[in-house]
Design a protein around this motif. Structure first.
Motif, mmCIF file in Angstrom:
data_model
loop_
_atom_site.group_PDB
_atom_site.id
_atom_site.type_symbol
_atom_site.label_atom_id
_atom_site.label_comp_id
_atom_site.label_asym_id
_atom_site.label_seq_id
_atom_site.Cartn_x
_atom_site.Cartn_y
_atom_site.Cartn_z
ATOM 1 N N UNK A 127 75.670 84.579 54.430
ATOM 2 C CA UNK A 127 76.342 83.627 55.322
ATOM 3 C C UNK A 127 77.474 84.307 56.085
ATOM 4 N N UNK A 128 78.163 85.239 55.434
ATOM 5 C CA UNK A 128 79.234 85.974 56.119
ATOM 6 C C UNK A 128 78.666 86.802 57.269
ATOM 7 N N UNK A 129 77.506 87.434 57.023
ATOM 8 C CA UNK A 129 76.856 88.218 58.082
ATOM 9 C C UNK A 129 76.579 87.333 59.297
ATOM 10 N N UNK A 130 76.227 86.067 59.036
ATOM 11 C CA UNK A 130 75.910 85.139 60.122
ATOM 12 C C UNK A 130 77.158 84.503 60.735
ATOM 13 N N UNK A 131 78.335 84.837 60.216
ATOM 14 C CA UNK A 131 79.571 84.354 60.839
ATOM 15 C C UNK A 131 80.136 83.078 60.248
ATOM 16 N N UNK A 132 79.631 82.639 59.113
ATOM 17 C CA UNK A 132 80.175 81.426 58.495
ATOM 18 C C UNK A 132 81.511 81.699 57.818
ATOM 19 N N UNK A 133 82.325 80.651 57.765
ATOM 20 C CA UNK A 133 83.484 80.650 56.884
ATOM 21 C C UNK A 133 82.986 80.032 55.577
ATOM 22 N N UNK A 134 83.012 80.815 54.504
ATOM 23 C CA UNK A 134 82.346 80.410 53.269
ATOM 24 C C UNK A 134 83.346 79.932 52.212
#
Lengths: 277, 105
Positions: A127-134
């Motif tokens: 998800x981080x790779x996709x730009x999400x704030x996790x």
């Protein structure tokens, strides 16, 4: 502070900001005869704050208004204006056209992951790779630790209900809630909490059998509306044959992308039509 | 733009001039969305990308020409369907338009 400094400060702080740049048009200020006013630039935020100028106060006002709309929609694109910000076709007849590129940056989408399990770390990473704030959430203090999830932006030791009560209102169609707990004590309130928000994706981990049992428990808890249950992606993920936590994370994230774009998630080789819709 | 900030800040802090190219428009099939950006320093360092690697080389030479005063800032097109388009094409057959400028603001 230069316009670039202002822009970069907002970008680094992940605050909404839009940059409007004149990319083509006639000289407005007379300093570049026959050429384009390429120094025209506005930095617009979601408040009333506007910095810079495109060369005309009325043009600035109209472009700033449009930039705020683009910001809300999370879009970037080219808009056309007359020299004083005219936008209606009648007003533009006979006048020169200014092309303005409005680029907007909205805060990153959020992914909330319930359950501090092995799959969580892999999902948070992808998800981080996709730009999400996790955000990782679990009620068990020994599992929900920063050390286990260094890639997450935030690790919360909490039950789902208070988390949704506190911040559920911030979830939008761009955001995702992934419930990986397998524990009815935890996943029933997490599902109920997510369904009460506008969140765009709700994925719940578990086998088909687990899902069937979960539906019974949800019904007992009063969650039985077909339009609600239809929002649940469960079993979670695309049918990739994923085995490891990492493969499963890819299958979940691929499903999130496909749901957002409305695409079929089959191999491109087997489909026809434009690839980038 | 966001992914360019660290390098751009470093170049600017050293007083090195910087050109930036941003995708402003795509026709047909394009690999990147409007806003995809790359920056080129006057010393020839490059960060970011604007396509799947099809046009980056040509963008770097246009950026260096801009910083060298050999061309003006403005819109640059790449693709096959445009008369003004540069010879370098996109493998996916679309057209992309970039806005190339010096980051002196």
């Amino acid at each position: 502070m230069s316009l670039y400094d202002l822009l970069s400060q907002r970008l680094r702080a992940e605050l909404p900001v839009a940059l409007a740049t004149v990319i083509e048009g006639p000289a407005l200020d007379g300093t570049t005869p026959g050429g384009t006013v390429l120094n025209g630039r506005l930095v617009v935020t979601d408040s009333d704050e506007v910095s810079g100028t495109l060369g005309d106060p009325e043009l600035d006002r109209v472009v700033a208004r449009d930039a705020r709309a683009e910001l809300e929609a999370g879009r970037s694109g080219i808009r056309h204006y007359g020299p004083q910000g005219q936008t209606t076709p009648e007003d533009l007849v006979g006048s020169s056209t200014i092309r303005v590129f409005i680029e907007s940056w909205s805060p990153p989408p959020q992914m909330w992951i319930f359950g501090a399990v092995d799959f969580t770390a892999a999902l948070a990473k992808v998800a981080k790779v996709l730009g999400y704030r996790v955000t990782v959430c679990d009620a068990r203090e020994i599992f929900a630790t920063r050390r286990r999830f260094p890639m997450a932006d935030e690790v919360r030791v909490t039950w789902p209900s208070p988390m949704f009560a506190e911040r559920g209102g911030s979830l939008t169609s761009r955001d995702a809630v992934c419930i990986l707990t397998h524990d009815p004590k935890f996943d029933v309130p997490a599902i109920a909490g997510a369904l009460a928000t506008e969140v765009g994706y709700i994925g719940v981990m578990g086998s088909r059998k687990t899902h069937a049992k979960r539906l019974e428990r949800l019904a007992e808890a009063g969650v039985d509306q077909p339009q609600d249950l239809d929002r649940l992606m469960s079993p979670i993920g695309l049918d990739l044959g994923a085995r490891t936590p990492e493969e499963t994370a890819i299958s979940i994230c691929a499903e999130i992308i496909a749901r957002r774009t409305g695409r079929s998630a089959t191999s491109l080789r087997a489909t026809s039509g434009p690839i980038h819709a | 733009m966001k992914e360019l900030l660290d390098d751009v800040d470093r170049w600017r802090a050293k007083g090195v001039r910087v050109a930036v190219a941003r995708v402003v428009d795509i026709e047909g099939s394009g690999p990147r969305e409007p806003g995809a950006a790359m920056a080129v320093s006057a010393e020839g360092e490059v960060v970011g990308s604007v396509s799947g690697g099809c046009v980056e080389g040509a963008v770097v030479s246009e950026a260096l020409r801009l910083l060298g005063g050999e061309r003006s800032p403005g819109v640059v097109s790449f693709g096959y369907s445009d008369d003004e388009a540069f010879a370098v094409g996109l493998t996916c057959g679309g057209t992309i338009r970039l806005f190339l400028e010096e980051l002196d603001w």
